[in-house]
Design a protein around this motif. Structure first.
Motif, PDB file in Angstrom:
ATOM      1  N   UNK A  28      15.601 -10.979  27.542  1.00  0.00           N
ATOM      2  CA  UNK A  28      16.351 -12.053  26.909  1.00  0.00           C
ATOM      3  C   UNK A  28      17.742 -11.550  26.510  1.00  0.00           C
ATOM      4  N   UNK A  29      18.773 -12.396  26.661  1.00  0.00           N
ATOM      5  CA  UNK A  29      20.127 -11.977  26.285  1.00  0.00           C
ATOM      6  C   UNK A  29      20.208 -11.622  24.799  1.00  0.00           C
ATOM      7  N   UNK A  30      20.904 -10.556  24.487  1.00  0.00           N
ATOM      8  CA  UNK A  30      21.008 -10.071  23.109  1.00  0.00           C
ATOM      9  C   UNK A  30      21.595 -11.152  22.195  1.00  0.00           C
ATOM     10  N   UNK A  31      22.486 -11.972  22.709  1.00  0.00           N
ATOM     11  CA  UNK A  31      23.091 -13.036  21.894  1.00  0.00           C
ATOM     12  C   UNK A  31      22.056 -14.039  21.387  1.00  0.00           C
ATOM     13  N   UNK A  32      20.913 -14.133  22.067  1.00  0.00           N
ATOM     14  CA  UNK A  32      19.872 -15.094  21.693  1.00  0.00           C
ATOM     15  C   UNK A  32      18.828 -14.510  20.743  1.00  0.00           C
ATOM     16  N   UNK A  33      18.889 -13.221  20.487  1.00  0.00           N
ATOM     17  CA  UNK A  33      17.870 -12.568  19.656  1.00  0.00           C
ATOM     18  C   UNK A  33      17.904 -13.090  18.230  1.00  0.00           C
ATOM     19  N   UNK A  34      16.717 -13.215  17.654  1.00  0.00           N
ATOM     20  CA  UNK A  34      16.592 -13.536  16.240  1.00  0.00           C
ATOM     21  C   UNK A  34      16.600 -12.225  15.445  1.00  0.00           C
ATOM     22  N   UNK A  35      16.997 -12.283  14.180  1.00  0.00           N
ATOM     23  CA  UNK A  35      17.016 -11.055  13.370  1.00  0.00           C
ATOM     24  C   UNK A  35      15.607 -10.473  13.194  1.00  0.00           C
ATOM     25  N   UNK A  36      15.544  -9.158  13.081  1.00  0.00           N
ATOM     26  CA  UNK A  36      14.262  -8.482  12.849  1.00  0.00           C
ATOM     27  C   UNK A  36      13.607  -8.990  11.573  1.00  0.00           C
ATOM     28  N   UNK A  37      14.411  -9.294  10.583  1.00  0.00           N
ATOM     29  CA  UNK A  37      13.875  -9.770   9.304  1.00  0.00           C
ATOM     30  C   UNK A  37      13.109 -11.081   9.472  1.00  0.00           C
ATOM     31  N   UNK A  38      13.529 -11.915  10.407  1.00  0.00           N
ATOM     32  CA  UNK A  38      12.818 -13.163  10.688  1.00  0.00           C
ATOM     33  C   UNK A  38      11.417 -12.858  11.205  1.00  0.00           C
ATOM     34  N   UNK A  39      11.314 -11.890  12.108  1.00  0.00           N
ATOM     35  CA  UNK A  39      10.001 -11.485  12.614  1.00  0.00           C
ATOM     36  C   UNK A  39       9.149 -10.908  11.493  1.00  0.00           C
ATOM     37  N   UNK A  40       9.737 -10.057  10.671  1.00  0.00           N
ATOM     38  CA  UNK A  40       9.013  -9.469   9.537  1.00  0.00           C
ATOM     39  C   UNK A  40       8.430 -10.566   8.641  1.00  0.00           C
ATOM     40  N   UNK A  41       9.270 -11.523   8.259  1.00  0.00           N
ATOM     41  CA  UNK A  41       8.808 -12.602   7.391  1.00  0.00           C
ATOM     42  C   UNK A  41       7.718 -13.435   8.057  1.00  0.00           C
ATOM     43  N   UNK A  42       7.864 -13.670   9.358  1.00  0.00           N
ATOM     44  CA  UNK A  42       6.884 -14.472  10.098  1.00  0.00           C
ATOM     45  C   UNK A  42       5.505 -13.833  10.069  1.00  0.00           C
TER      46      UNK A  42
END
Length: 107
Positions: A28-42
């Motif tokens: 996936x293009x880096x510009x589309x990545x969500x922040x790591x913190x979003x994954x952590x919270x999820x």
């Protein structure tokens, strides 16, 4: 064999089976990545995992965590969609695969 080992092996086969043919790399293009913190919270809110680390490996987010019972979790996520790509659960002595098989949406 221990029942917990058999159950955990079956669980991992089911969870990882549908990803067996997938490429290990995320593209996936880096510009589309969500922040790591979003994954952590999820994962902390959804599963109650305690996340120790999130890193980038082969273009995917790879996290190490423990669940509520202290079982070790290793998971790989697509960084833009945060879709689970790979999951490994290392059950301790008190671990039980039923904790994961009884969840809504478990296959």
């Amino acid at each position: 064999m221990k029942p917990a080992f058999i159950a955990s092996t079956a669980l991992l086969s089911v969870l990882l089976g549908r990803y067996a043919l997938a490429d290990d790399d995320c593209r996936e293009p880096v510009n589309d990545w969500q922040p790591r913190e979003t994954l952590r919270q999820q994962v902390e809110q959804q599963y109650g995992w305690s996340v120790q680390r999130i890193k980038v490996d082969d273009g995917c987010y790879t996290l190490k965590a423990t669940d509520r019972k202290g079982n070790a979790i290793e998971a790989s996520y697509a960084p833009a969609s945060l879709r689970l790509r790979k999951l490994e659960i290392h059950f301790g002595d008190n671990g039980d695969a039923r904790d994961y098989l009884d969840r809504p949406g478990a296959q």
